[in-house]
Design an enzyme around this catalytic site. Structure first.
Site, PDB file in Angstrom:
ATOM      1  N   SER A  40       0.825  -1.205   0.000  1.00 45.89           N
ATOM      2  CA  SER A  40       0.000   0.000   0.000  1.00 45.89           C
ATOM      3  C   SER A  40       0.862   1.261   0.000  1.00 45.89           C
ATOM      4  CB  SER A  40      -0.965  -0.048   1.190  1.00 45.89           C
ATOM      5  OG  SER A  40      -2.048   0.833   1.006  1.00 45.89           O
ATOM      6  N   ASP A 152      -5.848  -3.495  -2.388  1.00 47.63           N
ATOM      7  CA  ASP A 152      -4.789  -3.179  -1.429  1.00 47.63           C
ATOM      8  C   ASP A 152      -4.040  -4.405  -0.909  1.00 47.63           C
ATOM      9  OD1 ASP A 152      -3.531  -2.254   1.145  1.00 47.63           O
ATOM     10  OD2 ASP A 152      -4.534  -0.406   0.572  1.00 47.63           O
TER      11      ASP A 152
END
Length: 259
Positions: A40, A152
């Site tokens: 991320s 993510d």
């Protein structure tokens, strides 16, 4: 290939900017990280560092290319913001759009949101892999790569130490999503409960791997910043810088750098 020092950079949204401050402090002390793994926000920082950008230049990226803008809104995709609309900003920093063009190897964690499995990207087109790793559910639409849809990396692996194990003499870990202290009044909506559950799950799945690092930095002060707190990037970076500076004696002893 064996590396002297590897580094794991976690997700954390805006709090991930603290990892820029940590890398800046290391660079000032002559400590070079040779290989990085990130998820991320940590994936973005890892790519910027591996491309040779300074701490100030990395901070400028987050300030100037912040994807949370009305111009990036998604009209038809399953997310508030459209990841495809931020590609132009990334191309300014990664014009070759290739893992192979970076100065250092990196490993980026993402989640195949259809098949429900973790994925690590380490070669080929760079920008799609960064976007995949940072495509926070609900906020960003999933990123398509070779017919697969990715969200993510923090969903399945917010602390991707695995690619570094057995390949580094030393591993330095950074966890930028400390578990916040909250009260019952903070959980008055379905979204707040869902986000809290996600935060708890990420923390404990990551915590089980902290012992695989030779040194872990987890700035607890980051808990006062929100995931999308784009107004305090500079302050968040200073938190990371200060955390690394306070631990610098231990870091230098670990890597054997002369002072």
């Amino acid at each position: 290939m064996q590396y002297k020092l590897g580094m794991v950079l976690s997700g954390g949204g805006a709090r991930g900017v603290a990892q820029i401050g940590i890398l800046k402090a290391l660079t000032e002390q002559g400590v070079e990280v040779e290989v990085l793994a990130g998820a991320s926000a940590g994936a973005i920082v890892a790519a910027l560092y591996a491309a040779g950008y300074s701490g100030e230049e990395m901070l400028d990226f987050f300030v100037e290319k912040n994807p949370l803008r009305f111009s990036k809104l998604s009209m038809v995709k399953p997310g508030i913001f459209d990841t495809e609309k931020v590609v132009g900003g990334f191309l300014e920093y990664f014009p070759d759009n290739s893992f192979e063009a970076l100065d250092k190897p990196i490993f980026l964690a993402a989640t195949d949101i259809v098949d429900g499995r973790p994925e690590i990207f380490a070669s080929g087109p760079l920008i799609p892999a960064i976007l995949a790793s940072a495509s926070t559910p609900l906020v960003f639409a999933p990123t398509e790569i070779d017919g697969h849809w990715y969200s993510d990396g923090g969903i399945t692996n917010n602390f991707p130490v695995e690619p570094l194990l057995g390949h580094c003499d030393l591993i330095l870990g950074v966890y930028a999503t400390p578990l916040r202290r909250i009260q019952e009044k903070d959980l008055r909506s379905s979204l707040s409960v869902s986000m809290r559950a996600f935060e708890i799950g990420m923390y404990y799945s990551s915590k089980r791997k902290f012992h695989q690092c030779d040194l872990l930095l987890c700035p607890t002060e980051l808990s006062r910043f929100g995931t999308f707190d784009a107004k305090h990037f500079e302050e968040i970076m200073r938190v990371g810088y200060r955390t690394a500076s306070e631990q610098m004696d231990s870091i230098l002893d670990l890597v054997g750098t002369d002072r």
